[in-house]
Motif scaffolding. Structure first.
Motif, PDB file in Angstrom:
ATOM      1  N   TYR A   1      -8.112  -0.376  10.064  1.00  0.00           N
ATOM      2  CA  TYR A   1      -9.218  -0.783  11.132  1.00  0.00           C
ATOM      3  C   TYR A   1      -9.823   0.398  11.788  1.00  0.00           C
ATOM      4  N   GLU A   2     -11.310   0.179  11.976  1.00  0.00           N
ATOM      5  CA  GLU A   2     -11.773   1.442  12.331  1.00  0.00           C
ATOM      6  C   GLU A   2     -11.575   2.718  11.632  1.00  0.00           C
ATOM      7  N   GLU A   3     -11.420   2.476  10.168  1.00  0.00           N
ATOM      8  CA  GLU A   3     -11.289   3.624   9.384  1.00  0.00           C
ATOM      9  C   GLU A   3     -10.100   4.411   9.568  1.00  0.00           C
ATOM     10  N   GLU A   4      -9.205   3.893  10.201  1.00  0.00           N
ATOM     11  CA  GLU A   4      -7.916   4.322  10.491  1.00  0.00           C
ATOM     12  C   GLU A   4      -6.538   3.468   9.949  1.00  0.00           C
ATOM     13  N   GLU A   5      -5.594   4.209   9.667  1.00  0.00           N
ATOM     14  CA  GLU A   5      -4.347   3.249   9.296  1.00  0.00           C
ATOM     15  C   GLU A   5      -3.660   2.805  10.467  1.00  0.00           C
ATOM     16  N   ARG A   6      -3.448   1.695  10.767  1.00  0.00           N
ATOM     17  CA  ARG A   6      -2.845   1.233  12.038  1.00  0.00           C
ATOM     18  C   ARG A   6      -1.558   0.905  11.664  1.00  0.00           C
ATOM     19  N   GLN A   7      -1.188   0.299  10.877  1.00  0.00           N
ATOM     20  CA  GLN A   7       0.125   0.008  10.532  1.00  0.00           C
ATOM     21  C   GLN A   7       0.568   0.186   9.014  1.00  0.00           C
ATOM     22  N   ARG A   8       1.869   0.611   8.796  1.00  0.00           N
ATOM     23  CA  ARG A   8       2.484   0.927   7.438  1.00  0.00           C
ATOM     24  C   ARG A   8       3.705   0.197   7.126  1.00  0.00           C
ATOM     25  N   GLY A   9       3.722  -0.401   6.029  1.00  0.00           N
ATOM     26  CA  GLY A   9       5.109  -0.909   5.574  1.00  0.00           C
ATOM     27  C   GLY A   9       5.858   0.435   5.058  1.00  0.00           C
ATOM     28  N   ASN A  10       6.979  -0.092   4.336  1.00  0.00           N
ATOM     29  CA  ASN A  10       7.953   0.809   3.733  1.00  0.00           C
ATOM     30  C   ASN A  10       7.577   1.329   2.266  1.00  0.00           C
ATOM     31  N   PHE A  11       6.430   2.007   2.337  1.00  0.00           N
ATOM     32  CA  PHE A  11       6.128   2.435   1.034  1.00  0.00           C
ATOM     33  C   PHE A  11       5.884   3.950   1.414  1.00  0.00           C
ATOM     34  N   PRO A  12       6.261   4.848   0.004  1.00  0.00           N
ATOM     35  CA  PRO A  12       6.273   6.167   0.098  1.00  0.00           C
ATOM     36  C   PRO A  12       4.724   6.604   0.423  1.00  0.00           C
ATOM     37  N   ASP A  13       4.488   7.962   0.656  1.00  0.00           N
ATOM     38  CA  ASP A  13       3.254   8.708   0.745  1.00  0.00           C
ATOM     39  C   ASP A  13       2.290   8.674  -0.535  1.00  0.00           C
ATOM     40  N   ARG A  14       2.973   8.321  -1.513  1.00  0.00           N
ATOM     41  CA  ARG A  14       2.031   8.243  -2.685  1.00  0.00           C
ATOM     42  C   ARG A  14       1.136   7.195  -2.612  1.00  0.00           C
ATOM     43  N   PHE A  15       1.339   6.315  -1.726  1.00  0.00           N
ATOM     44  CA  PHE A  15       0.477   5.140  -1.452  1.00  0.00           C
ATOM     45  C   PHE A  15      -0.550   5.744  -0.584  1.00  0.00           C
ATOM     46  N   SER A  16      -1.815   5.726  -0.492  1.00  0.00           N
ATOM     47  CA  SER A  16      -2.688   5.934   0.449  1.00  0.00           C
ATOM     48  C   SER A  16      -3.965   5.194   0.656  1.00  0.00           C
ATOM     49  N   GLY A  17      -4.784   5.203   1.643  1.00  0.00           N
ATOM     50  CA  GLY A  17      -5.745   4.368   1.647  1.00  0.00           C
ATOM     51  C   GLY A  17      -6.878   4.895   2.480  1.00  0.00           C
ATOM     52  N   HIS A  18      -8.056   4.013   2.629  1.00  0.00           N
ATOM     53  CA  HIS A  18      -9.148   4.661   3.189  1.00  0.00           C
ATOM     54  C   HIS A  18     -10.044   3.459   3.709  1.00  0.00           C
ATOM     55  N   GLN A  19     -10.792   3.541   4.621  1.00  0.00           N
ATOM     56  CA  GLN A  19     -11.727   2.459   5.068  1.00  0.00           C
ATOM     57  C   GLN A  19     -12.899   3.229   5.296  1.00  0.00           C
ATOM     58  N   PHE A  20     -14.086   2.385   4.668  1.00  0.00           N
ATOM     59  CA  PHE A  20     -15.558   2.955   4.896  1.00  0.00           C
ATOM     60  C   PHE A  20     -16.051   2.294   6.086  1.00  0.00           C
TER      61      PHE A  20
END
Lengths: 112, 113
Positions: free
Chosen positions: A50-69
């Protein structure tokens, strides 16, 4: 009014490679969540943007990343792919704090 | 988020009502009951949700017991296209925080001709 769209629909990668999946939210939605669904299991929450920031994360390793435009679309990146990353990856959009999430058709990833 | 318990599978005759149960005995006062379904290889589809009162929309009805420890999703006239996995989820709504869904394994409903 287009719903949630995802691309590509299918993808084949080999172990160790990197992959980027894309999601366009439903018109008017500002929040995007990503889920992983292994065969025969229910979807598992990866993270939410939300608003281009990660707000909550589940139990996944750092290999998983994201981005919002700025246009609210989102990408999910997975590095150093493992065989166990083979799954259906689902994107869901909503308005922050709203009651309902709407899902896209998913991207089916196969890691060989 | 509270945990839910659903039967793994159910059958229903076409044209009859499908009643899908869900137990959520540890539900908190601010947690809603949501139902989604997933037709094979598609994304989950929102069906209905409720807090304490029974709810009805064009797809289904949701009956929540008075103590809120269980609920039933009712598809009044099941068709073959209703064959899917149905997920019962309970979660609180937060005004500023994430409102994500924690899926179990759901109930696989098969509508039989």
């Amino acid at each position: 009014d287009a719903g949630v769209t995802q691309s590509p629909t299918h993808l084949i990668k080999t172990r160790g490679q990197q992959v980027t999946l894309r999601c366009s939210p439903k018109s008017g939605h500002d929040t995007v969540s990503w889920y992983q669904q292994a065969l025969g299991q229910g979807p598992q929450f990866i993270f939410q943007y939300y608003e281009e920031e990660e707000r909550q994360r589940g139990n996944f390793p750092d290999r998983f990343s994201g981005h919002q435009f700025p246009n609210y679309s989102s990408e999910l990146n997975v590095n150093a792919l493992l065989l166990g990353d083979s799954a259906l990856y689902l994107c869901a959009s909503s308005l922050l704090g709203a009651e309902t999430q709407y899902f896209g058709p998913g991207t089916r990833l196969l890691v060989l | 988020d509270a945990k839910t318990t659903q039967p793994p599978s159910m059958d229903c005759a076409e044209g009859r009502a499908a009643n899908l149960p869900c137990n959520h005995s540890t539900i908190s006062g601010n947690e809603y009951v949501y139902w989604y379904r997933q037709i094979h290889s598609q994304g989950p589809q929102y069906i209905i949700h409720g807090l304490k009162n029974n709810e009805t929309n064009e797809m289904a009805s949701l009956i929540i017991t008075e103590d809120r420890k269980s609920s039933t999703l009712i598809l009044p006239h099941a068709t073959l296209r209703d064959t899917a996995v149905y997920y019962c989820i309970v979660r609180a709504l937060m005004q500023t925080g994430a409102n994500n869904l924690f899926f179990g394994t759901g109930t696989r409903l098969t509508v039989i001709p």
